[in-house]
Design a protein around this motif. Structure first.
Motif, PDB file in Angstrom:
ATOM      1  N   HIS A 167       2.194  16.439  10.950  1.00  0.00           N
ATOM      2  CA  HIS A 167       1.687  15.731   9.778  1.00  0.00           C
ATOM      3  C   HIS A 167       2.730  15.906   8.688  1.00  0.00           C
ATOM      4  CE1 HIS A 167      -1.361  14.730   6.614  1.00  0.00           C
ATOM      5  NE2 HIS A 167      -0.749  15.681   5.924  1.00  0.00           N
ATOM      6  N   VAL A 168       3.009  14.849   7.943  1.00  0.00           N
ATOM      7  CA  VAL A 168       3.881  14.963   6.776  1.00  0.00           C
ATOM      8  C   VAL A 168       3.102  14.465   5.575  1.00  0.00           C
ATOM      9  CG1 VAL A 168       4.954  12.701   7.223  1.00  0.00           C
ATOM     10  CG2 VAL A 168       6.133  14.382   5.775  1.00  0.00           C
ATOM     11  N   THR A 169       3.191  15.206   4.472  1.00  0.00           N
ATOM     12  CA  THR A 169       2.442  14.821   3.283  1.00  0.00           C
ATOM     13  C   THR A 169       3.434  14.438   2.189  1.00  0.00           C
ATOM     14  OG1 THR A 169       0.798  15.506   1.648  1.00  0.00           O
ATOM     15  CG2 THR A 169       2.197  17.244   2.556  1.00  0.00           C
ATOM     16  N   LEU A 170       3.315  13.221   1.683  1.00  0.00           N
ATOM     17  CA  LEU A 170       4.289  12.713   0.723  1.00  0.00           C
ATOM     18  C   LEU A 170       3.805  12.961  -0.706  1.00  0.00           C
ATOM     19  CD1 LEU A 170       3.523   9.628  -0.705  1.00  0.00           C
ATOM     20  CD2 LEU A 170       3.447   9.109   1.729  1.00  0.00           C
ATOM     21  N   GLN A 171       4.742  13.381  -1.534  1.00  0.00           N
ATOM     22  CA  GLN A 171       4.480  13.544  -2.966  1.00  0.00           C
ATOM     23  C   GLN A 171       5.269  12.463  -3.690  1.00  0.00           C
ATOM     24  OE1 GLN A 171       4.957  16.728  -6.666  1.00  0.00           O
ATOM     25  NE2 GLN A 171       5.310  17.443  -4.577  1.00  0.00           N
ATOM     26  N   LEU A 172       4.570  11.454  -4.173  1.00  0.00           N
ATOM     27  CA  LEU A 172       5.199  10.325  -4.847  1.00  0.00           C
ATOM     28  C   LEU A 172       5.472  10.698  -6.296  1.00  0.00           C
ATOM     29  CD1 LEU A 172       6.094   7.355  -4.705  1.00  0.00           C
ATOM     30  CD2 LEU A 172       3.741   6.715  -5.292  1.00  0.00           C
ATOM     31  N   LEU A 173       6.743  10.648  -6.679  1.00  0.00           N
ATOM     32  CA  LEU A 173       7.149  10.953  -8.052  1.00  0.00           C
ATOM     33  C   LEU A 173       7.263   9.643  -8.818  1.00  0.00           C
ATOM     34  CD1 LEU A 173       9.954  13.579  -7.297  1.00  0.00           C
ATOM     35  CD2 LEU A 173       7.502  13.975  -7.650  1.00  0.00           C
ATOM     36  N   GLY A 174       6.359   9.442  -9.771  1.00  0.00           N
ATOM     37  CA  GLY A 174       6.333   8.178 -10.483  1.00  0.00           C
ATOM     38  C   GLY A 174       5.680   7.098  -9.640  1.00  0.00           C
ATOM     39  N   GLY A 175       5.695   5.900 -10.165  1.00  0.00           N
ATOM     40  CA  GLY A 175       5.125   4.776  -9.436  1.00  0.00           C
ATOM     41  C   GLY A 175       6.209   3.998  -8.725  1.00  0.00           C
ATOM     42  N   THR A 176       6.131   2.679  -8.786  1.00  0.00           N
ATOM     43  CA  THR A 176       7.125   1.800  -8.180  1.00  0.00           C
ATOM     44  C   THR A 176       7.815   1.022  -9.283  1.00  0.00           C
ATOM     45  OG1 THR A 176       5.707   1.567  -6.243  1.00  0.00           O
ATOM     46  CG2 THR A 176       7.503  -0.015  -6.473  1.00  0.00           C
ATOM     47  N   GLY A 177       9.135   1.137  -9.346  1.00  0.00           N
ATOM     48  CA  GLY A 177       9.846   0.490 -10.438  1.00  0.00           C
ATOM     49  C   GLY A 177       9.413   1.074 -11.774  1.00  0.00           C
ATOM     50  N   ASP A 178       9.039   0.210 -12.713  1.00  0.00           N
ATOM     51  CA  ASP A 178       8.606   0.665 -14.037  1.00  0.00           C
ATOM     52  C   ASP A 178       7.090   0.854 -14.133  1.00  0.00           C
ATOM     53  OD1 ASP A 178      11.218   0.655 -15.087  1.00  0.00           O
ATOM     54  OD2 ASP A 178      11.108  -1.518 -15.430  1.00  0.00           O
ATOM     55  N   ASP A 179       6.383   0.611 -13.048  1.00  0.00           N
ATOM     56  CA  ASP A 179       4.918   0.728 -13.050  1.00  0.00           C
ATOM     57  C   ASP A 179       4.529   2.176 -12.751  1.00  0.00           C
ATOM     58  OD1 ASP A 179       2.206   0.539 -12.810  1.00  0.00           O
ATOM     59  OD2 ASP A 179       2.217  -0.970 -11.215  1.00  0.00           O
ATOM     60  N   PRO A 180       3.878   2.875 -13.686  1.00  0.00           N
ATOM     61  CA  PRO A 180       3.513   4.276 -13.439  1.00  0.00           C
ATOM     62  C   PRO A 180       2.346   4.463 -12.479  1.00  0.00           C
ATOM     63  CG  PRO A 180       2.664   3.580 -15.572  1.00  0.00           C
ATOM     64  CD  PRO A 180       3.479   2.433 -15.036  1.00  0.00           C
ATOM     65  N   ASP A 181       1.609   3.397 -12.193  1.00  0.00           N
ATOM     66  CA  ASP A 181       0.455   3.490 -11.300  1.00  0.00           C
ATOM     67  C   ASP A 181       0.946   3.823  -9.890  1.00  0.00           C
ATOM     68  OD1 ASP A 181      -1.852   3.251  -9.826  1.00  0.00           O
ATOM     69  OD2 ASP A 181      -2.217   1.144 -10.331  1.00  0.00           O
ATOM     70  N   PRO A 182       0.495   4.931  -9.279  1.00  0.00           N
ATOM     71  CA  PRO A 182       0.997   5.296  -7.953  1.00  0.00           C
ATOM     72  C   PRO A 182       0.400   4.470  -6.818  1.00  0.00           C
ATOM     73  CG  PRO A 182      -0.667   6.875  -8.621  1.00  0.00           C
ATOM     74  CD  PRO A 182      -0.450   5.948  -9.805  1.00  0.00           C
ATOM     75  N   LEU A 183      -0.737   3.809  -7.048  1.00  0.00           N
ATOM     76  CA  LEU A 183      -1.440   3.171  -5.935  1.00  0.00           C
ATOM     77  C   LEU A 183      -0.615   2.078  -5.238  1.00  0.00           C
ATOM     78  CD1 LEU A 183      -3.964   3.177  -4.232  1.00  0.00           C
ATOM     79  CD2 LEU A 183      -5.042   1.629  -5.891  1.00  0.00           C
ATOM     80  N   PRO A 184       0.101   1.215  -5.978  1.00  0.00           N
ATOM     81  CA  PRO A 184       0.925   0.227  -5.250  1.00  0.00           C
ATOM     82  C   PRO A 184       1.958   0.874  -4.335  1.00  0.00           C
ATOM     83  CG  PRO A 184       0.636  -0.452  -7.528  1.00  0.00           C
ATOM     84  CD  PRO A 184       0.101   0.955  -7.423  1.00  0.00           C
ATOM     85  N   GLY A 185       2.518   1.996  -4.752  1.00  0.00           N
ATOM     86  CA  GLY A 185       3.467   2.699  -3.900  1.00  0.00           C
ATOM     87  C   GLY A 185       2.811   3.274  -2.666  1.00  0.00           C
ATOM     88  N   TYR A 186       1.653   3.877  -2.835  1.00  0.00           N
ATOM     89  CA  TYR A 186       0.915   4.391  -1.681  1.00  0.00           C
ATOM     90  C   TYR A 186       0.575   3.248  -0.713  1.00  0.00           C
ATOM     91  CZ  TYR A 186       0.049   8.722  -4.356  1.00  0.00           C
ATOM     92  OH  TYR A 186       0.182   9.892  -5.065  1.00  0.00           O
ATOM     93  N   ARG A 187       0.193   2.106  -1.275  1.00  0.00           N
ATOM     94  CA  ARG A 187      -0.178   0.965  -0.437  1.00  0.00           C
ATOM     95  C   ARG A 187       1.036   0.438   0.329  1.00  0.00           C
ATOM     96  NH1 ARG A 187      -2.212  -1.890  -4.129  1.00  0.00           N
ATOM     97  NH2 ARG A 187      -4.388  -1.289  -3.774  1.00  0.00           N
ATOM     98  N   ALA A 188       2.161   0.298  -0.352  1.00  0.00           N
ATOM     99  CA  ALA A 188       3.364  -0.218   0.305  1.00  0.00           C
ATOM    100  C   ALA A 188       3.833   0.712   1.414  1.00  0.00           C
ATOM    101  CB  ALA A 188       4.468  -0.419  -0.738  1.00  0.00           C
ATOM    102  N   LEU A 189       3.766   2.010   1.182  1.00  0.00           N
ATOM    103  CA  LEU A 189       4.195   2.960   2.211  1.00  0.00           C
ATOM    104  C   LEU A 189       3.228   2.977   3.386  1.00  0.00           C
ATOM    105  CD1 LEU A 189       5.545   5.886   0.012  1.00  0.00           C
ATOM    106  CD2 LEU A 189       6.853   4.507   1.637  1.00  0.00           C
ATOM    107  N   ALA A 190       1.941   2.874   3.111  1.00  0.00           N
ATOM    108  CA  ALA A 190       0.963   2.836   4.205  1.00  0.00           C
ATOM    109  C   ALA A 190       1.219   1.631   5.103  1.00  0.00           C
ATOM    110  CB  ALA A 190      -0.458   2.809   3.646  1.00  0.00           C
ATOM    111  N   GLU A 191       1.521   0.505   4.503  1.00  0.00           N
ATOM    112  CA  GLU A 191       1.811  -0.700   5.293  1.00  0.00           C
ATOM    113  C   GLU A 191       3.085  -0.525   6.101  1.00  0.00           C
ATOM    114  OE1 GLU A 191       1.829  -3.724   2.338  1.00  0.00           O
ATOM    115  OE2 GLU A 191      -0.378  -3.780   2.148  1.00  0.00           O
TER     116      GLU A 191
END
Length: 285
Positions: free
Chosen positions: A255-279
Motif C-alpha cells: 500500500h502506498v499513501t500519498l500526501q498531496l502538497l497543495g492543490g492542482t495548479g493555483d487551485d488550493p482545493d485538494p479534491l481535483p488532484g485526488y480525483r485526477a490521481l485516482a483516475e
C-alpha cells in the motif's frame, strides 16, 4: 468487541493528511476508490476524529500515522481503541511511533519505550492485526514485523521500500508515505514542496535514514538539494506522479499513501488532484 478478521485491507493506494479532514472529504475519497485515510500528528488520545470519520464512511479504513507514544498514554489509547473497535473493528489501524528526539523532551531509550507501549497494548487487548508501527531503520522495521501488522515508513524512496521489504519479510504489510506535488513546472513544484521538505531536514531520524540511502551533507544544506527534492517529492502531471507511486508497489509495498502538497495548479482545493490521481491509477470508483 466486534470480531477481528485476520488481515486489514488497506487497498493499494491511500491518502495521508496532516490537516483536520472534513467528513465530506473522507466520503469523497472513499468514493474515488482510495482504500485508507491516514491521519497524521494525532494529539487527541480519545481519537475522536478517527471515530467521526469512520462513522461518516462505509468502507474506508482509518489509520493513525501516528499516535505519538510520549504524548498519548497507552491506557487512554487502549480505551479509545476498544470503543472504536466495537463498531469499526475491521476499518481501524492504530499506528504508533516514537516521534522525534528534537520535539520530545521525554525521548529516552525510544526502542525500549516502543516495546513497553506495545506491551501495554497487548495487555489491553489491542490485536497485533490492528497495529502499525512507524519505522525507518532496520531495528524498528524488524520490531514492526515482530509486533504489529504493518510498517509505516515516512519520507522515503522506492529504494527504501525495497530494502524495508527485505528486512520485514513477506508477512507484514508495508505502507510507505509519499509526498506529491501536481505541478509540471519544476520551479513551481519546488515552491510548493520546499518548505515541507526543509522541516524534516532538521530531524535527526530522517537525516540518518537518508544517509543510509546515499544522501550526504550537500543534500541537506539550504533546505535540500535538487537531487533530494526529486527523490522525496514526486512532482509532475498525473501520469508521472502515478508512475512514481506505482514504483513503491513494484518495490514491495502492499500500500502506498500519498500526501498531496497543495492543490492542482493555483487551485488550493485538494479534491481535483485526488480525483485526477485516482483516475490515472485506475482506482476510481
Amino acid at each position: 468487541m466486534a470480531e477481528i478478521t485476520d488481515k486489514i485491507d488497506l487497498g493499494a493506494v491511500g491518502v495521508w493528511r496532516h490537516e483536520k479532514t472534513d467528513p465530506e472529504l473522507a466520503v469523497a475519497l472513499e468514493g474515488l476508490g482510495y482504500g485508507t485515510l491516514w491521519l497524521g500528528n494525532v494529539t487527541d488520545p480519545e481519537l475522536t476524529e478517527v471515530e467521526r470519520l469512520l462513522d461518516a464512511t462505509e468502507r474506508l479504513v482509518l489509520a493513525t500515522g501516528i499516535v505519538n507514544i510520549w504524548s498519548n498514554p497507552a491506557e487512554d489509547i487502549v480505551r479509545s481503541y476498544r470503543r472504536i473497535a466495537e463498531r469499526h473493528a475491521d476499518r481501524f489501524l492504530l499506528g504508533i511511533g516514537a516521534g522525534h528526539r528534537e520535539m520530545t523532551q521525554e525521548f529516552v531509550r525510544p526502542y525500549q519505550a516502543l516495546n513497553d507501549y506495545l506491551d501495554a497494548l497487548d495487555a489491553g487487548g489491542v490485536p497485533v492485526a490492528r497495529r502499525a508501527l512507524a519505522a525507518l531503520g532496520p531495528r524498528v522495521l524488524r520490531l514492526a514485523a515482530d509486533r504489529s501488522a504493518a510498517a509505516h515508513p515516512y519520507l522515503v524512496t522506492p529504494e527504501h521500500t525495497r530494502k524495508a521489504r527485505e528486512i520485514i519479510g513477506a508477512g507484514t504489510l508495508l505502507a510507505p508515505e509519499q509526498k506529491v506535488v501536481l505541478e509540471t513546472d519544476r520551479s513551481r513544484a519546488r515552491a510548493k514542496g520546499d518548505g515541507t521538505l526543509a522541516l524534516y531536514l532538521g530531524l535527526s531520524n530522517y537525516v540518518a535514514n537518508l544517509r543510509r540511502l546515499g544522501f550526504d551533507d550537500t543534500d541537506f544544506a539550504d533546505g535540500g538539494s535538487g537531487r533530494l527534492f526529486d527523490a522525496l517529492i514526486l512532482h509532475g502531471g498525473t501520469a508521472e506522479v502515478a508512475e512514481g507511486l506505482r514504483a513503491h508497489l513494484e518495490a514491495g509495498a502492499d500500500h502506498v499513501t500519498l500526501q498531496l502538497l497543495g492543490g492542482t495548479g493555483d487551485d488550493p482545493d485538494p479534491l481535483p488532484g485526488y480525483r485526477a490521481l485516482a483516475e490515472e491509477l485506475g482506482i476510481a470508483g
